[in-house]
Design a protein around this motif. Structure first.
Motif, PDB file in Angstrom:
ATOM      1  N   PRO A 175      13.030   0.917  38.094  1.00  0.00           N
ATOM      2  CA  PRO A 175      12.482   0.836  36.724  1.00  0.00           C
ATOM      3  C   PRO A 175      11.146   0.106  36.649  1.00  0.00           C
ATOM      4  N   GLN A 176      10.876  -0.809  37.567  1.00  0.00           N
ATOM      5  CA  GLN A 176       9.615  -1.540  37.536  1.00  0.00           C
ATOM      6  C   GLN A 176       8.468  -0.747  38.151  1.00  0.00           C
ATOM      7  N   VAL A 177       8.742  -0.011  39.220  1.00  0.00           N
ATOM      8  CA  VAL A 177       7.656   0.628  39.968  1.00  0.00           C
ATOM      9  C   VAL A 177       7.504   2.105  39.653  1.00  0.00           C
ATOM     10  N   LEU A 178       8.459   2.714  38.947  1.00  0.00           N
ATOM     11  CA  LEU A 178       8.399   4.158  38.757  1.00  0.00           C
ATOM     12  C   LEU A 178       7.144   4.617  38.013  1.00  0.00           C
ATOM     13  N   PRO A 179       6.703   3.949  36.929  1.00  0.00           N
ATOM     14  CA  PRO A 179       5.445   4.394  36.308  1.00  0.00           C
ATOM     15  C   PRO A 179       4.259   4.351  37.266  1.00  0.00           C
ATOM     16  N   GLU A 180       4.151   3.295  38.063  1.00  0.00           N
ATOM     17  CA  GLU A 180       3.053   3.202  39.017  1.00  0.00           C
ATOM     18  C   GLU A 180       3.193   4.248  40.119  1.00  0.00           C
ATOM     19  N   VAL A 181       4.414   4.526  40.549  1.00  0.00           N
ATOM     20  CA  VAL A 181       4.635   5.540  41.582  1.00  0.00           C
ATOM     21  C   VAL A 181       4.229   6.920  41.077  1.00  0.00           C
ATOM     22  N   LEU A 182       4.601   7.250  39.850  1.00  0.00           N
ATOM     23  CA  LEU A 182       4.209   8.539  39.286  1.00  0.00           C
ATOM     24  C   LEU A 182       2.684   8.649  39.177  1.00  0.00           C
ATOM     25  N   ALA A 183       2.033   7.560  38.785  1.00  0.00           N
ATOM     26  CA  ALA A 183       0.578   7.575  38.713  1.00  0.00           C
ATOM     27  C   ALA A 183      -0.041   7.785  40.095  1.00  0.00           C
ATOM     28  N   ILE A 184       0.537   7.166  41.107  1.00  0.00           N
ATOM     29  CA  ILE A 184       0.038   7.337  42.471  1.00  0.00           C
ATOM     30  C   ILE A 184       0.224   8.780  42.926  1.00  0.00           C
ATOM     31  N   TRP A 185       1.356   9.384  42.628  1.00  0.00           N
ATOM     32  CA  TRP A 185       1.582  10.784  43.000  1.00  0.00           C
ATOM     33  C   TRP A 185       0.567  11.714  42.323  1.00  0.00           C
ATOM     34  N   LEU A 186       0.308  11.489  41.056  1.00  0.00           N
ATOM     35  CA  LEU A 186      -0.645  12.344  40.344  1.00  0.00           C
ATOM     36  C   LEU A 186      -2.053  12.175  40.888  1.00  0.00           C
ATOM     37  N   TYR A 187      -2.423  10.940  41.223  1.00  0.00           N
ATOM     38  CA  TYR A 187      -3.755  10.735  41.799  1.00  0.00           C
ATOM     39  C   TYR A 187      -3.871  11.419  43.154  1.00  0.00           C
ATOM     40  N   ARG A 188      -2.803  11.387  43.934  1.00  0.00           N
ATOM     41  CA  ARG A 188      -2.830  12.058  45.227  1.00  0.00           C
ATOM     42  C   ARG A 188      -2.952  13.573  45.048  1.00  0.00           C
ATOM     43  N   PHE A 189      -2.387  14.108  43.992  1.00  0.00           N
ATOM     44  CA  PHE A 189      -2.535  15.529  43.709  1.00  0.00           C
ATOM     45  C   PHE A 189      -4.005  15.875  43.485  1.00  0.00           C
ATOM     46  N   GLU A 190      -4.722  15.041  42.754  1.00  0.00           N
ATOM     47  CA  GLU A 190      -6.154  15.267  42.557  1.00  0.00           C
ATOM     48  C   GLU A 190      -6.909  15.231  43.892  1.00  0.00           C
ATOM     49  N   VAL A 191      -6.558  14.284  44.737  1.00  0.00           N
ATOM     50  CA  VAL A 191      -7.213  14.183  46.044  1.00  0.00           C
ATOM     51  C   VAL A 191      -6.900  15.405  46.902  1.00  0.00           C
ATOM     52  N   ASN A 192      -5.662  15.878  46.844  1.00  0.00           N
ATOM     53  CA  ASN A 192      -5.269  17.017  47.663  1.00  0.00           C
ATOM     54  C   ASN A 192      -5.971  18.299  47.238  1.00  0.00           C
ATOM     55  N   ILE A 193      -6.328  18.425  45.974  1.00  0.00           N
ATOM     56  CA  ILE A 193      -7.071  19.614  45.543  1.00  0.00           C
ATOM     57  C   ILE A 193      -8.421  19.685  46.253  1.00  0.00           C
ATOM     58  N   ARG A 194      -9.113  18.571  46.338  1.00  0.00           N
ATOM     59  CA  ARG A 194     -10.395  18.554  47.038  1.00  0.00           C
ATOM     60  C   ARG A 194     -10.199  18.752  48.543  1.00  0.00           C
ATOM     61  N   ALA A 195      -9.133  18.146  49.089  1.00  0.00           N
ATOM     62  CA  ALA A 195      -8.893  18.282  50.527  1.00  0.00           C
ATOM     63  C   ALA A 195      -8.497  19.710  50.883  1.00  0.00           C
TER      64      ALA A 195
END
Length: 392
Positions: A284-304
């Motif tokens: 419950p403490q880290v899930l919002p930050e984890v979801l944000a990290i996953w979404l940011y990685r999706f943006e990076v993967n589009i360029r990669a």
């Protein structure tokens, strides 16, 4: 060391740099490498120019020092001096001699590196005109009335870019599925030392290998090369997924290590198991930050994914990479290149905006709009109270 000695040391160092670089141009490695030879010539030229500049500065300083000695001698012989005023009481500005010398050394390394790579000033001066010429052609390709050939270029660009987005999404999902358990095992406060250290080592090895190496050395030989029907898209997706595991797991483990220890202590005191502590005190403490990290990685993967496509791993990169892509033709078809770049920019920006909105919503929650209270006389009695806030 006095200021004069610093100037002498700087001149001597610049001369040694110039002379050493000049002598090294006759060495066997320099004769066998054009890049090293041009770099040494650049160092020699920079050293000579620096020695000349510092030498001129030293002559000016020497003449000033001579005037100061003459003034001191005149005052010691009883000559009339100047009465001190308020300006003489200001603090002396610190000397930045070695700082300036360090900047000159950085400039010398830059010039020698540019000379070693074969960069020329004429090409740099011609760049603005070329940029304008090619930009006009690309804008003309985007703004033209689509004929049959242009419609085909638009269709190919959209299909290839959507394939890149799909590759990035599959790679992100693969990375997300494995990164959460790996991140938990790599967190210092969640795993024993016997698991924590090996997991950290494995994740470091994964992060040390670029996704290009995963694609070219492992997945393209296993799954195929080219568009989706030939296996290239799957190779790119798995390469991005494995690379995402290393990065995402590290970020998630750091987020877990920074959680509030209060809920952990409370769950332990209540007799919770290790899995229950993770489920009810950590996630419950880290899930919002984890979801944000996953979404940011999706943006990076589009360029990669666009870069991996240039190596045969599917996506938009296969349209522009030589020898069969747009940059493999001579002369370049700048109109088609402009259409392709426009599609890349538009779809990437759209995905970034959607991902940024979702990430902001996950981290900060939904906005709450306050409703105005009912005015007296509008028919709302004391028993009819309105909600204080409404979710948007």
């Amino acid at each position: 060391m006095s200021h004069g000695h610093k100037i002498i040391a700087a001149v001597a160092g610049a001369l040694l740099l110039a002379a050493g670089s000049f002598l090294l141009t006759y060495s066997a490695p320099a004769e066998s490498s054009d890049v090293l030879l041009r770099g040494l010539w650049g160092f020699a030229l920079c050293g000579a120019v620096a020695a000349l500049g510092v030498g001129i500065y030293g002559l000016a300083y020497a003449s000033t020092a001579k005037q100061q000695r003459q003034e001191q001698q005149r005052l010691s012989e009883g000559g009339a001096g100047f009465a001190p005023d308020r300006l003489d009481e200001r603090p002396v500005r610190p000397v930045k001699f070695w700082y300036t010398m360090a900047l000159l050394l950085v400039g010398a390394v830059f010039i020698s590196s540019a000379a070693g790579t074969g960069m020329t000033l004429s090409a740099l001066l011609d760049m603005p005109a070329r940029i304008w010429e090619f930009s006009v052609q690309m804008v003309g390709g985007v703004a033209q009335v689509p004929d049959e050939e242009a419609r085909e270029d638009w269709s190919l660009a959209f299909d290839a870019m959507l394939e890149s987005v799909a590759i990035a999404w599959v790679g992100t999902v693969v990375g997300a599925l494995f990164s959460l358990p790996c991140g938990i095992l790599a967190a210092r406060n969640m795993a024993p030392l016997s698991i924590y250290i090996p997991m950290r080592f494995i994740l470091s090895v994964i992060r040390a290998v670029p996704e290009l190496v995963f694609a070219v050395a492992i997945f393209i030989p296993l799954l195929g090369v080219g568009p989706a029907q030939m296996g290239g898209a799957m190779a790119g997706a798995f390469a991005l997924g494995i690379s995402s595991i290393g990065t995402l797991s590290k970020l998630i483990s750091e987020a877990i290590e920074g959680v509030d220890p209060g809920p952990l202590e409370a769950s332990t005191a209540a007799g919770a198991t290790h899995v229950q502590r993770i489920r009810w005190a950590v996630l419950p403490q880290v899930l919002p930050e984890v979801l944000a990290i996953w979404l940011y990685r999706f943006e990076v993967n589009i360029r990669a994914s666009a870069i991996l496509g240039a190596l045969g791993a599917g996506g938009i990169g296969r349209l522009i990479s030589p020898p069969n892509g747009l940059f493999g033709q001579r002369p370049y078809d700048w109109e088609a290149i402009g259409i392709t770049l426009f599609v890349i920019i538009v779809i990437t920006m759209a995905v970034d905006q959607v991902s940024g909105f979702v990430r902001h919503r996950v981290i900060h929650g939904a906005k709450v709009r306050q409703k105005k209270s009912a005015k007296p006389g509008d028919g709302a009695g004391p028993d009819k109270k309105q909600a204080a806030a409404v979710r948007i």
